[in-house]
Design a protein around this motif. Structure first.
Motif, mmCIF file in Angstrom:
data_model
loop_
_atom_site.group_PDB
_atom_site.id
_atom_site.type_symbol
_atom_site.label_atom_id
_atom_site.label_comp_id
_atom_site.label_asym_id
_atom_site.label_seq_id
_atom_site.Cartn_x
_atom_site.Cartn_y
_atom_site.Cartn_z
ATOM 1 N N GLY A 114 0.796 -1.212 0.000
ATOM 2 C CA GLY A 114 0.000 0.000 0.000
ATOM 3 C C GLY A 114 0.835 1.271 0.000
ATOM 4 N N TRP A 115 0.341 2.289 -0.695
ATOM 5 C CA TRP A 115 1.003 3.597 -0.738
ATOM 6 C C TRP A 115 -0.056 4.683 -0.856
ATOM 7 C CZ3 TRP A 115 -0.218 6.208 -5.181
ATOM 8 C CH2 TRP A 115 -0.589 5.433 -6.290
ATOM 9 N N LEU A 116 0.330 5.905 -0.506
ATOM 10 C CA LEU A 116 -0.598 7.039 -0.554
ATOM 11 C C LEU A 116 0.193 8.328 -0.752
ATOM 12 C CD1 LEU A 116 -3.646 7.735 1.694
ATOM 13 C CD2 LEU A 116 -1.868 9.467 1.509
ATOM 14 N N ILE A 117 -0.308 9.206 -1.632
ATOM 15 C CA ILE A 117 0.340 10.497 -1.898
ATOM 16 C C ILE A 117 -0.723 11.595 -1.879
ATOM 17 C CG2 ILE A 117 1.714 11.875 -3.501
ATOM 18 C CD1 ILE A 117 2.700 9.223 -4.735
ATOM 19 N N THR A 173 0.153 18.064 2.347
ATOM 20 C CA THR A 173 1.103 17.266 1.565
ATOM 21 C C THR A 173 1.547 16.092 2.423
ATOM 22 O OG1 THR A 173 2.983 18.627 2.286
ATOM 23 C CG2 THR A 173 1.922 19.215 0.201
ATOM 24 N N LEU A 174 1.591 14.918 1.811
ATOM 25 C CA LEU A 174 1.924 13.715 2.556
ATOM 26 C C LEU A 174 2.321 12.634 1.566
ATOM 27 C CD1 LEU A 174 1.800 12.644 5.537
ATOM 28 C CD2 LEU A 174 -0.426 11.702 4.962
ATOM 29 N N GLY A 175 3.330 11.848 1.907
ATOM 30 C CA GLY A 175 3.753 10.754 1.046
ATOM 31 C C GLY A 175 4.115 9.532 1.857
ATOM 32 N N ILE A 176 3.438 8.440 1.611
ATOM 33 C CA ILE A 176 3.726 7.174 2.289
ATOM 34 C C ILE A 176 3.985 6.129 1.208
ATOM 35 C CG2 ILE A 176 2.853 5.381 3.823
ATOM 36 C CD1 ILE A 176 1.200 7.490 5.222
ATOM 37 N N PRO A 192 -2.405 7.937 7.433
ATOM 38 C CA PRO A 192 -3.202 8.869 8.241
ATOM 39 C C PRO A 192 -4.553 8.237 8.580
ATOM 40 C CG PRO A 192 -3.167 9.560 5.947
ATOM 41 C CD PRO A 192 -2.163 8.459 6.075
ATOM 42 N N SER A 193 -5.186 8.772 9.601
ATOM 43 C CA SER A 193 -6.435 8.157 10.070
ATOM 44 C C SER A 193 -7.681 8.778 9.450
ATOM 45 C CB SER A 193 -6.534 8.270 11.594
ATOM 46 O OG SER A 193 -6.471 9.633 11.994
ATOM 47 N N ASP A 194 -7.608 10.034 8.999
ATOM 48 C CA ASP A 194 -8.788 10.713 8.463
ATOM 49 C C ASP A 194 -8.394 11.655 7.335
ATOM 50 O OD1 ASP A 194 -11.369 10.257 10.267
ATOM 51 O OD2 ASP A 194 -9.640 10.353 11.612
ATOM 52 N N LEU A 195 -9.360 11.868 6.431
ATOM 53 C CA LEU A 195 -9.226 12.856 5.369
ATOM 54 C C LEU A 195 -10.294 13.924 5.573
ATOM 55 C CD1 LEU A 195 -8.256 13.918 2.526
ATOM 56 C CD2 LEU A 195 -10.041 12.449 1.558
#
Length: 299
Positions: A69-72, A184-187, A196-199
């Motif tokens: 899993g990844w998230l940007i 801004t966030l990159g995993i 992260p837990s919430d958007l």
């Protein structure tokens, strides 16, 4: 028996009273009808935004929280800087979801699904945007995390699913592990970091009559001016910001005479605007979405 009729003066006075009463009733009906129409419009806007948020929630509930899993969360340059105007940047989210949870995007449920949510301009000249969604099965030649050019080309084409239109401004923020909201966030994949837990989604949108027949400037607005007069239908509630041309302004006051408390808001530059220029008065919407498994990365 003598019967006295009404004199001409009495007839004229009665007609005048009836006319005044008719004008009062007509004005009251128009006012009530206007309030009802604006309330109905706001109700439709709430439903449209709620449907969009439900679609985002469904995608985030399918987030792939395993090792792959990844998230940007970032933004992209929708329009390069020109003269005194800074670059116009719009938000976007990209992540890998479980195909089994999104059968419409992966009917065989054998792979992950790459999801992208982003705002794109409606036209090359307009500041109004569309919120669009793109999805593709994992392993495609042009991955959403690597190939920016292909992703943006597809997002600007008819291939993208338009979820909302008339978006004047938008912001995506994730609640990171340190308890701060970040834009801004990159995993990356195969990393020992939780998601992260919430958007949180904040949008300002124009629709209905305010999209088709927006207010306009009754007088020219020179650069640095701190007051403006509008003509057109007033909004149900005056927003904090107005968009004139490419400039955002902080506004206060009572329609149609407004005080401009801030010129060049939201990273825009202050400029001169001619009489008759369109003034967008968007309605604000806000919602939140929990991330799958509370953002915990699973083995």
């Amino acid at each position: 028996m003598n019967r006295r009729g009404m004199t001409l003066m009495e007839v004229l006075l009665a007609l005048a009273l009836f006319a005044m009463l008719a004008l009062f009733v007509a004005g009251t009906v128009r006012s009530v009808l206007g309030i009802w129409q604006q309330g109905e419009r706001r109700g439709r806007g709430d439903l449209v935004f709620a449907a969009a948020m439900e679609r985002i929630r469904g995608d985030l509930a399918a987030l792939h929280t395993g090792p792959r899993g990844w998230l940007i969360l970032d933004d992209w340059e929708a329009r390069a800087p020109s003269g005194d105007d800074p670059a116009w940047r719009l938000p976007r989210i990209r992540f890998l979801a479980r195909g089994a949870a999104l059968p419409a995007d992966d009917p065989l449920s054998r792979r992950g699904v790459e999801i992208a949510w982003l705002m794109v301009p409606e036209t090359t000249t307009s500041r109004l945007c569309r919120l669009v969604r793109l999805a593709q099965v994992e392993g495609s030649a042009s991955g959403f995390a690597q190939d920016d050019a292909t992703l943006l080309r597809r997002a600007l084409s008819t291939e993208a699913m338009v979820v909302l239109d008339g978006v004047a401004w938008g912001e995506f923020e994730f609640l990171d592990n340190d308890g701060a909201w970040k834009s801004t966030l990159g995993i990356a994949a195969n990393q020992p970091y939780s998601f992260p837990s919430d958007l949180r989604v904040n949008l300002e949108r124009v629709a209905g009559n305010f999209r088709n027949r927006p207010p306009s400037l009754d007088q020219g607005l020179p650069g640095g001016a701190t007051a403006m007069i509008l003509r057109g239908t007033p909004p149900l509630q005056l927003p904090e910001y107005a968009l004139v041309g490419a400039e955002w302004m902080g506004i206060r006051g009572n329609y149609p005479r407004l005080t401009v408390v801030e010129r060049g808001s939201r990273n825009t530059s202050s400029g001169t605007h001619p009489r008759g220029a369109t003034v967008w008065l968007p309605e604000p919407y806000s919602g939140s979405c929990p991330v799958a498994a509370g953002g915990r990365r699973l083995p």
